[in-house]
Write a protein that holds these residues in place. Structure first.
Motif, PDB file in Angstrom:
ATOM      1  N   LYS A   1       5.569  -1.669   7.983  1.00 31.22           N
ATOM      2  CA  LYS A   1       5.646  -0.416   7.227  1.00 31.22           C
ATOM      3  C   LYS A   1       6.967  -0.416   6.457  1.00 31.22           C
ATOM      4  N   VAL A   2       7.057   0.468   5.441  1.00 30.68           N
ATOM      5  CA  VAL A   2       8.297   0.514   4.659  1.00 30.68           C
ATOM      6  C   VAL A   2       8.511   1.930   4.123  1.00 30.68           C
ATOM      7  N   TRP A   3       9.756   2.222   3.701  1.00 34.25           N
ATOM      8  CA  TRP A   3      10.163   3.563   3.244  1.00 34.25           C
ATOM      9  C   TRP A   3      10.047   4.579   4.369  1.00 34.25           C
ATOM     10  N   THR A   4      10.173   4.152   5.630  1.00 35.60           N
ATOM     11  CA  THR A   4       9.956   5.064   6.742  1.00 35.60           C
ATOM     12  C   THR A   4      11.212   5.881   6.999  1.00 35.60           C
ATOM     13  N   SER A   5      11.200   7.142   6.533  1.00 32.71           N
ATOM     14  CA  SER A   5      12.359   8.014   6.737  1.00 32.71           C
ATOM     15  C   SER A   5      12.557   8.249   8.231  1.00 32.71           C
ATOM     16  N   SER A   6      13.814   8.258   8.680  1.00 37.32           N
ATOM     17  CA  SER A   6      14.197   8.616  10.063  1.00 37.32           C
ATOM     18  C   SER A   6      13.635   7.698  11.136  1.00 37.32           C
TER      19      SER A   6
ATOM     20  N   ALA B   1       0.839  -1.212   0.000  1.00 40.19           N
ATOM     21  CA  ALA B   1       0.000   0.000   0.000  1.00 40.19           C
ATOM     22  C   ALA B   1       0.864   1.248   0.000  1.00 40.19           C
ATOM     23  N   GLY B   2       1.058   1.852  -1.183  1.00 39.95           N
ATOM     24  CA  GLY B   2       1.813   3.095  -1.288  1.00 39.95           C
ATOM     25  C   GLY B   2       0.924   4.129  -1.947  1.00 39.95           C
ATOM     26  N   SER B   3       0.810   4.033  -3.277  1.00 39.85           N
ATOM     27  CA  SER B   3      -0.105   4.944  -3.985  1.00 39.85           C
ATOM     28  C   SER B   3      -1.532   4.718  -3.493  1.00 39.85           C
ATOM     29  N   ASP B   4      -1.888   3.457  -3.296  1.00 38.53           N
ATOM     30  CA  ASP B   4      -3.225   3.136  -2.788  1.00 38.53           C
ATOM     31  C   ASP B   4      -3.140   3.007  -1.268  1.00 38.53           C
TER      32      ASP B   4
ATOM     33  N   ILE C   1       8.859   9.955  -6.479  1.00 40.31           N
ATOM     34  CA  ILE C   1       8.170   8.844  -5.795  1.00 40.31           C
ATOM     35  C   ILE C   1       7.585   9.304  -4.458  1.00 40.31           C
ATOM     36  N   GLY C   2       8.433   9.907  -3.609  1.00 37.63           N
ATOM     37  CA  GLY C   2       7.996  10.291  -2.263  1.00 37.63           C
ATOM     38  C   GLY C   2       6.847  11.293  -2.309  1.00 37.63           C
ATOM     39  N   GLY C   3       5.918  11.160  -1.346  1.00 41.07           N
ATOM     40  CA  GLY C   3       4.799  12.110  -1.254  1.00 41.07           C
ATOM     41  C   GLY C   3       3.824  12.011  -2.411  1.00 41.07           C
ATOM     42  N   GLY C   4       3.772  10.844  -3.092  1.00 38.56           N
ATOM     43  CA  GLY C   4       2.861  10.675  -4.245  1.00 38.56           C
ATOM     44  C   GLY C   4       3.657  10.706  -5.535  1.00 38.56           C
ATOM     45  N   THR C   5       3.616   9.608  -6.323  1.00 42.33           N
ATOM     46  CA  THR C   5       4.468   9.497  -7.520  1.00 42.33           C
ATOM     47  C   THR C   5       4.039  10.475  -8.619  1.00 42.33           C
ATOM     48  N   ASP C   6       4.910  10.621  -9.621  1.00 43.18           N
ATOM     49  CA  ASP C   6       4.582  11.493 -10.763  1.00 43.18           C
ATOM     50  C   ASP C   6       3.289  11.040 -11.440  1.00 43.18           C
ATOM     51  N   GLN C   7       3.119   9.709 -11.553  1.00 38.16           N
ATOM     52  CA  GLN C   7       1.909   9.196 -12.226  1.00 38.16           C
ATOM     53  C   GLN C   7       0.661   9.562 -11.421  1.00 38.16           C
ATOM     54  N   ILE C   8       0.767   9.473 -10.094  1.00 35.83           N
ATOM     55  CA  ILE C   8      -0.388   9.822  -9.253  1.00 35.83           C
ATOM     56  C   ILE C   8      -0.672  11.325  -9.366  1.00 35.83           C
ATOM     57  N   GLN C   9       0.409  12.137  -9.438  1.00 36.30           N
ATOM     58  CA  GLN C   9       0.187  13.591  -9.633  1.00 36.30           C
ATOM     59  C   GLN C   9      -0.561  13.827 -10.936  1.00 36.30           C
TER      60      GLN C   9
HETATM   61  C1  LIG Z   1      12.672   9.239  -0.501  1.00 40.04           C
HETATM   62  C2  LIG Z   1      11.376   8.649  -0.045  1.00 40.04           C
HETATM   63  C3  LIG Z   1      10.986   8.835   1.283  1.00 40.04           C
HETATM   64  C4  LIG Z   1       9.788   8.261   1.715  1.00 40.04           C
HETATM   65  N1  LIG Z   1       9.446   8.439   3.039  1.00 40.04           N
HETATM   66  C5  LIG Z   1       8.331   7.835   3.508  1.00 40.04           C
HETATM   67  C6  LIG Z   1       8.001   7.922   4.896  1.00 40.04           C
HETATM   68  O1  LIG Z   1       8.727   8.536   5.695  1.00 40.04           O
HETATM   69  N2  LIG Z   1       6.898   7.296   5.356  1.00 40.04           N
HETATM   70  C7  LIG Z   1       6.075   6.597   4.512  1.00 40.04           C
HETATM   71  O2  LIG Z   1       5.076   6.059   4.979  1.00 40.04           O
HETATM   72  N3  LIG Z   1       6.366   6.484   3.185  1.00 40.04           N
HETATM   73  C8  LIG Z   1       7.468   7.082   2.671  1.00 40.04           C
HETATM   74  N4  LIG Z   1       7.785   6.958   1.337  1.00 40.04           N
HETATM   75  C9  LIG Z   1       6.937   6.090   0.493  1.00 40.04           C
HETATM   76  C10 LIG Z   1       6.200   6.788  -0.629  1.00 40.04           C
HETATM   77  O3  LIG Z   1       5.146   7.562  -0.125  1.00 40.04           O
HETATM   78  C11 LIG Z   1       5.725   5.683  -1.578  1.00 40.04           C
HETATM   79  O4  LIG Z   1       6.882   5.074  -2.133  1.00 40.04           O
HETATM   80  C12 LIG Z   1       4.870   6.227  -2.681  1.00 40.04           C
HETATM   81  O5  LIG Z   1       3.626   6.669  -2.201  1.00 40.04           O
HETATM   82  C13 LIG Z   1       4.618   5.170  -3.800  1.00 40.04           C
HETATM   83  O6  LIG Z   1       4.163   3.978  -3.275  1.00 40.04           O
HETATM   84  P1  LIG Z   1       4.870   2.590  -3.649  1.00 40.04           P
HETATM   85  O7  LIG Z   1       6.333   2.737  -3.458  1.00 40.04           O
HETATM   86  O8  LIG Z   1       4.165   1.522  -2.893  1.00 40.04           O
HETATM   87  O9  LIG Z   1       4.623   2.389  -5.211  1.00 40.04           O
HETATM   88  P2  LIG Z   1       3.324   1.775  -5.903  1.00 40.04           P
HETATM   89  O10 LIG Z   1       2.109   2.438  -5.363  1.00 40.04           O
HETATM   90  O11 LIG Z   1       3.391   0.284  -5.821  1.00 40.04           O
HETATM   91  O12 LIG Z   1       3.542   2.243  -7.398  1.00 40.04           O
HETATM   92  C14 LIG Z   1       4.385   1.542  -8.333  1.00 40.04           C
HETATM   93  C15 LIG Z   1       4.277   2.227  -9.679  1.00 40.04           C
HETATM   94  O13 LIG Z   1       2.908   2.150 -10.158  1.00 40.04           O
HETATM   95  C16 LIG Z   1       2.397   3.444 -10.443  1.00 40.04           C
HETATM   96  N5  LIG Z   1       0.979   3.527 -10.043  1.00 40.04           N
HETATM   97  C17 LIG Z   1       0.397   3.052  -8.893  1.00 40.04           C
HETATM   98  N6  LIG Z   1      -0.925   3.304  -8.868  1.00 40.04           N
HETATM   99  C18 LIG Z   1      -1.207   3.973 -10.011  1.00 40.04           C
HETATM  100  C19 LIG Z   1      -2.393   4.531 -10.559  1.00 40.04           C
HETATM  101  N7  LIG Z   1      -3.570   4.455  -9.912  1.00 40.04           N
HETATM  102  N8  LIG Z   1      -2.305   5.145 -11.777  1.00 40.04           N
HETATM  103  C20 LIG Z   1      -1.112   5.248 -12.434  1.00 40.04           C
HETATM  104  N9  LIG Z   1       0.041   4.733 -11.980  1.00 40.04           N
HETATM  105  C21 LIG Z   1       0.012   4.112 -10.784  1.00 40.04           C
HETATM  106  C22 LIG Z   1       3.221   4.387  -9.568  1.00 40.04           C
HETATM  107  O14 LIG Z   1       3.242   5.692 -10.105  1.00 40.04           O
HETATM  108  C23 LIG Z   1       4.603   3.721  -9.608  1.00 40.04           C
HETATM  109  O15 LIG Z   1       5.289   4.088 -10.792  1.00 40.04           O
HETATM  110  C24 LIG Z   1       8.968   7.509   0.840  1.00 40.04           C
HETATM  111  C25 LIG Z   1       9.386   7.329  -0.477  1.00 40.04           C
HETATM  112  C26 LIG Z   1      10.572   7.886  -0.926  1.00 40.04           C
HETATM  113  C27 LIG Z   1      10.989   7.663  -2.345  1.00 40.04           C
END
Ligand SMILES: Cc1cc2nc3c(=O)[nH]c(=O)nc-3n(C[C@H](O)[C@H](O)[C@H](O)COP(=O)(O)OP(=O)(O)OC[C@H]3O[C@@H](n4cnc5c(N)ncnc54)[C@H](O)[C@@H]3O)c2cc1C
Length: 396
Positions: free
Chosen positions: A148-153, A124-127, A359-367
């Protein structure tokens, strides 16, 4: 109080308390002084001047609070403006219980408490509403299990802002709750992740029967998605300020656009293709600055601006493009690494680190989805699991 009276009061307070030379005495000597300084700023009500006095503020409106911030900026004193920039304290003040606020607001403003964001999970990242970490109520506390994963600090944090599922029988957005989870306990195991830049900012966090008191709940049980929106709004508003520059420490021109200076230094300023690339990279930056100014002007008039949502995507493009152009300017020299080649090191670091913003804070695709749906008014992406109990949502 008039603007002039306020400005005089802040300036006088700073003149009495701020010792700029404190910065020059090495980091170690600085630490106790910094905490004493922050304590004084909080005590005086300058840390969060827009907040009520009961929470260490001064109840000022935005315009007057900016006068305070400007006086601090003039003498380069840190600590003010936290009512805009302190994600943790703002979220807690907006949604926390009185007990938790009384315990943590002041230490958060003083910078004494380390924090992290326990949002993303392996599935669960984008979703984000699809999280599967669970918190089960048990008397006056909750018991938390999940990953949890990608947890900064996370390695240094005292608390994590945690979203966990407390109700599996309602649709996914409705069964989530929001907690301040104490990190220093046996049920919380933090494993650092090595990044492509060879840094270790973020971590996996394994949570096994960890305990969180009910008073650490923000909002009501099941209201976590709404609390998360409050927290995300604060996070987005400060994100742009955190983009990183080169890390080698090699001096860069302060008077000239860095890409032009680099091309001059590399003897590549006459190359017509590079000149075009450099001009485009500068144009992207300029365009984004103008858009940001326009969005801020919209905000001042009280309308939230859709242009703001283009900013994060624009920043991704700028960072990738600048890194690509740096690499092109250096040519084959960009293949070198190590302290003897600081320019190459910077170009390579910036190329790899540009993914941070994508990627962080919502990927480019999600934006792009957000811009498509909310700015351009395109049809919404279909969501088959939005309205069914989370228990019935297919996993994997
Ligand atoms: C430097 C960094 C620091 C971070 N720090 C934290 C933190 O402190 N705490 C925390 O909780 N998280 C943190 N994150 C996590 C970050 O919020 C997630 O990595 C991000 O939301 C994407 O989720 P995911 O990695 O699971 O990718 P996924 O959601 O699995 O996405 C994989 C790919 O599929 C694409 N995709 C997914 N859904 C769709 C859609 N509906 N339409 C089009 N394309 C789609 C995405 O754009 C991406 O290219 C951090 C990430 C980074 C890179």
């Amino acid at each position: 109080m008039t603007d002039d009276e306020l400005q005089t009061e802040v300036a006088a307070w700073l003149a009495e308390h701020w010792r700029p030379d404190a910065r020059e005495t090495g980091a170690e000597a600085m630490a106790p002084r910094r905490s004493a300084w922050m304590a004084a700023v909080v005590e005086a009500g300058w840390a969060a001047p827009r907040w009520p006095r009961e929470w260490h503020g001064r109840g000022l409106d935005d315009r007057q609070a900016r006068i305070v911030e400007r006086e601090f900026a003039k003498v380069r004193a840190p600590g003010s403006g936290q009512d805009r920039s302190n994600l943790w304290a703002n979220t807690l003040l907006a949604r926390g219980t009185e007990a938790l606020k009384a315990r943590l607001i002041a230490p958060l403003l003083r910078g004494e408490v380390g924090m992290c964001l326990l949002y993303s999970e392996p599935g669960a990242g984008s979703d984000l509403a699809g999280i599967r970490t669970r918190a089960d109520a048990n008397g006056d506390h909750y018991v938390v299990n999940g990953q949890k994963v990608w947890t900064s600090s996370a390695a240094t944090a005292d608390y994590g802002m945690l979203i966990a599922r407390t109700d599996w029988d309602v649709p996914k957005h409705q069964g989530i709750s929001f907690f301040f989870l104490p990190m220093k306990q046996a049920g919380v195991e933090v494993r650092p992740l090595r990044q492509i830049t060879d840094e270790r900012h973020f971590n996996e966090v394994f949570i096994t029967d960890a305990v969180v008191p009910a008073e650490n709940l923000l909002g009501a049980p099941g209201e976590g998605w709404r609390v998360l929106q409050t927290a995300l709004a604060y996070e987005r508003s400060v994100m742009g300020e955190n983009a990183r520059g080169p890390r080698s420490g090699a001096a860069e021109s302060k008077t000239e656009e860095p890409l032009i200076a680099l091309a001059r230094e590399a003897g590549a300023l006459g190359d017509p293709v590079l000149r075009q690339d450099i001009a485009r990279a500068i144009a992207y930056k300029q365009l984004n600055a103008l858009n940001t100014a326009r969005a801020k002007a919209d905000l001042k008039q009280g309308t939230s601006s859709p242009i703001m949502s283009l900013g994060k995507l624009a920043m991704s493009r700028i960072l990738h493009e600048e890194a690509r152009v740096r690499t092109a300017i250096l040519g084959t020299a960009s293949l070198f690494e190590g302290p003897a080649y600081p320019r190459s090191e910077d170009a390579n670091f910036l190329s790899l680190n540009a993914y941070f913003t994508s990627i962080g804070g919502g990927t480019d695709q999600i934006q792009r989805n957000i811009i498509g749906e909310r700015v351009l008014g395109l049809p919404k992406e279909p969501e088959v699991d939005r309205d069914i109990p989370f228990r019935d949502v297919r996993a994997g």
